[in-house]
Scaffold this active site. Structure first.
Site, PDB file in Angstrom:
ATOM      1  N   GLU A 415       1.002  -1.181  -0.181  1.00 39.17           N
ATOM      2  CA  GLU A 415       0.091  -0.064   0.008  1.00 39.17           C
ATOM      3  C   GLU A 415       0.838   1.295  -0.016  1.00 39.17           C
ATOM      4  OE1 GLU A 415      -2.678  -0.999   3.150  1.00 39.17           O
ATOM      5  OE2 GLU A 415      -4.168  -1.497   1.825  1.00 39.17           O
ATOM      6  N   GLU A 485      -4.089 -10.505   0.155  1.00 34.92           N
ATOM      7  CA  GLU A 485      -4.718 -10.618   1.369  1.00 34.92           C
ATOM      8  C   GLU A 485      -5.986 -10.992   1.318  1.00 34.92           C
ATOM      9  OE1 GLU A 485      -4.233  -6.812   3.735  1.00 34.92           O
ATOM     10  OE2 GLU A 485      -2.161  -6.729   3.013  1.00 34.92           O
TER      11      GLU A 485
HETATM   12  C1  GAL Z   1      -4.854  -3.995   4.152  1.00 31.02           C
HETATM   13  C2  GAL Z   1      -3.404  -3.854   4.511  1.00 31.02           C
HETATM   14  C3  GAL Z   1      -3.077  -4.514   5.901  1.00 31.02           C
HETATM   15  C4  GAL Z   1      -4.243  -4.495   6.880  1.00 31.02           C
HETATM   16  C5  GAL Z   1      -5.445  -4.927   6.295  1.00 31.02           C
HETATM   17  C6  GAL Z   1      -6.840  -4.736   7.171  1.00 31.02           C
HETATM   18  O1  GAL Z   1      -5.332  -2.864   3.365  1.00 31.02           O
HETATM   19  O2  GAL Z   1      -2.578  -4.219   3.571  1.00 31.02           O
HETATM   20  O3  GAL Z   1      -2.025  -4.149   6.391  1.00 31.02           O
HETATM   21  O4  GAL Z   1      -4.407  -2.922   7.049  1.00 31.02           O
HETATM   22  O5  GAL Z   1      -6.039  -4.308   5.133  1.00 31.02           O
HETATM   23  O6  GAL Z   1      -6.501  -5.120   8.452  1.00 31.02           O
END
Ligand code: GAL
Length: 953
Positions: A415, A485
């Protein structure tokens, strides 16, 4: 005219990565060169700004007698000095790069040390810092040796000329905020300090400096090629492979390859004139070919997790045991991959991944997420002035970690938007190491990457990407896809994992994903059990968004991890008939020779026979139809029967003992017979009570009072659940957030109007209208009680009135029992399960206590439902369901649970509250992702369900 003059602390706000440090190189432990750990108790002084104290403390002879002591490695805010701050992406200071606030907590650390008696007098020495947040200036014996930024990266200084045999004074000034903080806006606690090891390394004359182990594997020939490039010439020996070669000289020999499933490491030694360095060599080749990520020629499916370094007491200062525990827990839960979100971990963690077998995406210490608040204006990754700092970070990661076979992908960071700086990093990395692939999620064009990566993409879109229907740049269309993620594991959940897995397995282009995230970052705290954002009075914070892991802060697996283990199990069982089971080996590399298989047969949840199941050592991807034995003959009449098959480790492994269960499946044989009660008893009205079979009711209200002498209070329809983090959803989620709508409709404060109590020959019927204030919505609810004299049947009929705009949280009844502790049930277990989180719910007979039924989410919320329950016994009562139900019992009401902010707010009352639910709404992962899929919605519609109560034996 300017009043600000350069001061000795200007390096803090300088975009440069620092000065004085040695070039980055491989991290290794020498076999024979001495080293001295400087971990331990240091003197410590905290100042509110960067320049309130002078540098005199760095001078030998300075009296720090009145300073505090602090543990190194450690964070001072977790040791009684100041407080931690949690923000997700907001910078907790004004955004004016590279400037930082005047209030800049600064920790002066002092350590006086002697060299050991056997420390050689010749050669040099290097002082290594493995991690300091966020900026440090270092003096040894009064000499300023440099300063650095890059919190989770190593920095080394040549100090041999400064050392003396005794009384060396090492002074380290650490600033919480620096220009580097702009590059370290990861979603986690801001935790200043020297949080990784400090080590003094002797560097003998002729020692190894930097080296690069290049060990590839040719899957066609079965041969590996080893070449160790070394700055200092020497020889490389690998006795198991009869290798004895000069550095820089390639040797090709037959080898067993390294994979995450078969982590074969060969011990070798790199010998130069002055030093021997042990090598752990894993032969493997990573490539992008035909649009797929392949290792040793085969595509891999990542079953991964994002891991931040976390310990509830020591923060990001982790000991080796904790790191090992993480890897063991991952392996035992069938994970095969880890993304080191969002910075390179302690190097020992990577050594464990090499040894025990995990694919690693090693991510650089880079995130500038807070710039999204200003539409990415001034983003350092798109500003050439910052590029040296970015390249320094890339180099420190790659050079440190390049010799780990487990690292198969480098990630530029997380990010950080898009920009030239990222391209510069990518180009540098590719030039230095072409043997691994590149990842970065933030650029949808995939300009610099080898894989298309996204986060929290909903199922439907992932499926479209799998089909290649997602469009995008030509380059992107040719790339494999991963979800770097997904499955946001905040609170109860994540839901929908099995649906993702099914999609991953259906399309070659989809190479799996990494659940967010490994562990809740709760901080152990006397007040709350575990603290989260806001608990330290932060002016800006993101609450319990920091508790979104598959492990609770104390590393107890949450139901989410148990679910994930089941969903990704590498062996699949499928069976429809009662005579065979189809076994599929879903490993990418390993055959099934390491497993033993067993069958068992249950009647009404009790195992009545079991034995070994002979399964061939199927190759990866192969399936076989395996014959089950004859089912046992002595099955009680009318019993519900099923097969359970399991795959267990046949022998102890490095990560789990023999008999550890890796995979299982269950297949129904004879269906359950639903409970039936003849309606032979008539309700008998008395002055104050109505008696019906074993039960008494209030004559005026029809409310149930007792069953067989067991007092029952407050039985009524219940549709409310203490909203989960996923019900509440994240504000930026585009979809309806059900939790908010439920509360707006008033489902948490519903009224029950009594319309009628009717007595007939065979039943007592209570009619009600269940509705929230201020709304015209209602659930017309009829409770019909009947009995055969000993058993009591309740049939609940619900019909909605009005237009229900959202699904219901739950639909069932709740009631209170005064005495209840032990619980037995036949249904899903041992842990909780909800419609889209119950793959791991094993149908069996279970026992527990009311306390143990609770799932300890750091922020209390709906939890603990057992799925598919046929019957349950507690508090002297037995309840059978028609049909099966969700069973929950707790020592507080849903309202208490809903109001609690921490576990410590939950105080047991005198009553055990029981929920028997006909339906539960799905869980989803809307706390940072999609809500439950439509098939898991509990839509409001006419419903009828029954429970049969009796006195437990
Ligand atoms: C993503 C980010 C993580 C964490 C997650 C939400 O956008 O890369 O670091 O913030 O969301 O828990």
């Amino acid at each position: 005219m300017s009043f600000r003059t350069p001061t000795a602390v200007d390096y803090i706000e300088n975009v440069s990565p620092g000065s004085g440090a040695l070039p980055p190189r491989a991290w290794y432990a020498s076999s024979d060169a001495k080293c001295l750990s400087l971990n331990g108790s240091w003197s410590f002084r905290l100042s509110p700004t960067a320049d309130t104290e002078d540098d005199a403390f760095a001078e030998p002879g300075y009296d720090a007698g009145d300073w505090d002591r602090i543990a190194v490695p450690g964070h001072w805010v977790l040791q009684g000095h100041g407080s931690p701050i949690y923000t997700n992406h907001l910078y907790p200071f004004p955004v004016d790069p590279p400037r930082v606030p005047t209030e800049n907590p600064t920790g002066d650390h002092l350590r006086v040390f002697d060299l050991p008696h056997d420390w050689p007098s010749d050669g040099g020495a290097v002082l290594r810092f493995d991690g300091v947040e966020s900026c440090a200036r270092v003096w040894l014996n009064g000499t300023d040796i440099g300063e650095f930024k890059g919190s989770r990266l190593p920095h080394e200084f040549a100090v041999g000329h400064l050392l003396k045999p005794a009384g060396n004074v090492l002074a380290v000034r650490v600033h919480q905020w620096s220009a580097g903080s702009y590059l370290e806006d990861q979603d986690q606690w801001w935790l200043p300090g020297i949080f990784r090891d400090v080590t003094l390394l002797h560097r003998p004359a002729g020692c190894v400096a930097d080296f690069f182990v290049r060990a590839s594997y040719d899957h066609v020939t079965g041969k590996g090629t080893l070449r160790v490039d070394s700055d200092v010439e020497g020889r490389v020996t690998v006795s198991a492979l009869d290798i004895d070669a000069a550095t820089g000289e390639p040797v090709t020999v037959p080898v067993r390859p390294w994979t995450a499933e078969t982590p074969v490491l060969y011990d070798g030694v790199l010998t130069t004139e002055g030093e021997r360095v042990p090598l752990r060599i894993g032969f493997r080749t990573v490539e992008l070919s035909d649009g797929l990520i392949r290792v040793n020629g085969r595509p891999v499916l990542f079953k991964g997790v994002n891991r931040h370094e976390w310990h509830p007491e020591t923060g990001r200062a982790l000991d080796l045991e904790t790191m090992r525990e993480d890897v063991l827990l991952m392996k035992r839960h069938n994970l095969n991959a880890v993304r080191t979100s969002h910075y390179p971990p302690h190097p020992a963690f990577l050594a464990l991944c090499d040894e025990l077998g995990l694919w690693v995406i090693d991510e650089c210490d880079l995130e500038t997420h807070g710039f999204t608040e200003q539409a990415w204006r001034d983003n350092p990754v798109d500003d050439d002035r910052w590029t040296p700092a970015l390249l320094d970070r890339a180099a420190r990661m790659v050079e440190r970690d390049k010799n780990h076979p487990s690292v198969v992908v480098w990630s530029l960071g997380n990010e950080a938007g898009t920009g030239r700086g990222l391209t510069a990093m990518a180009e540098w990395i590719r030039a230095r190491d072409s043997s691994r692939l590149l990842h970065y999620e933030g650029d949808l064009t995939c300009r610099d990457t080898d894989m298309y990566s996204r986060m929290y993409t909903r199922h439907g879109e992932v499926e479209r990407i799998g089909r290649g229907l997602d469009g995008g740049t030509l380059k992107r269309r040719q790339l494999p896809f991963i979800l770097c993620e997904y499955g946001h594991a905040m609170g109860n959940g994540p839901g929908g994992l099995s649906d993702y897995q099914r999609i991953f397995e259906s399309y070659d282009r989809l190479q799996g994903g990494f659940v967010w995230e490994w562990i809740d970052h709760g901080i152990k705290d006397e007040r709350y059990g575990f603290a989260y954002g806001g608990d330290f009075g932060e002016e800006l914070h993101d609450g319990n968004f920091v508790c979104d892991g598959l492990l609770f802060p104390d590393r107890r697996p949450s139901p989410g991890l148990v679910e994930y283990k089941k969903v990704i199990e590498p062996i699949r069982f499928a069976g429809e008939g009662a005579t065979t089971v189809r076994v599929t080996n879903r490993h990418d590399f390993a055959d099934l020779s390491a497993f033993a298989f067993e069958w068992s047969y249950q009647a009404d949840g009790a195992t009545i026979a079991s034995g070994p199941l002979p399964v061939p050592a199927l190759a990866p991807g192969e399936s076989a139809e395996v014959k089950l034995p004859e089912p046992p003959a002595d099955v009680p009449d009318g019993a519900e029967t099923q097969w359970t098959v399991r795959a267990l480790l046949a022998a102890d492994t490095a990560w789990a003992p023999k008999d550890h269960v890796v995979a299982w499946g269950q297949f129904p044989v004879a269906a359950r017979q639903l409970p039936s009660v003849t309606q032979s008893a008539a309700p008998v009205p008395g002055e104050r009570l109505i008696t019906l079979g074993p039960a008494t009711f209030d004559a005026r209200t029809g409310a149930l009072r007792t069953i067989g002498g067991v007092a029952v209070t407050g039985l009524r329809l219940d549709v409310w659940r203490a909203t989960t983090d996923n019900d509440d959803g994240a504000p930026w989620q585009p979809d309806v957030r059900h939790g908010l709508v439920w509360r707006k409709l008033g489902l948490h404060r519903i009224h029950h109007r009594l319309d009628a109590v009717d007595l007939t020959d065979d039943a007592l019927t209570v009619r009600t209208r269940v509705a929230p204030a201020a709304r015209d919505l209602a659930l017309t609810t009829r409770y019909r009680w009947s009995s055969d004299g000993t058993r009591l049947r309740l049939t609940v009929s619900v019909s909605p009135e009005g237009d229900w705009p959202v699904p219901l949280p739950r639909l069932g009844i709740r009631f209170g029992l005064t005495e209840a502790d032990r619980v037995r049930w036949f249904g899903g277990g041992p842990g909780e399960g909800y419609p889209d989180t119950k793959s791991a719910s094993l149908l069996c007979r279970w026992e527990s206590t009311v306390d143990d039924l609770q799932t300890p989410y750091v922020r209390p919320q709906e939890n603990g439902a057992r799925a598919d329950v046929r019957w349950a016994e507690l508090g002297g009562l037995r309840v059978e369901g028609d049909p099966e139900f969700w069973f929950t019992a707790r020592r507080w009401t849903t309202e208490h649970l809903d109001a609690a902010a921490h576990r410590t707010d939950l105080v047991p009352g005198d009553t055990v509250w029981v929920n028997l639910d006909h339906g539960q709404h799905g869980i989803g992962s809307q706390s940072c992702g999609p809500g439950p899929l439509p098939q898991y919605h509990l839509n409001a519609g006419p419903a009828e369900f029954s429970f049969v109560f009796s006195v437990a034996d």
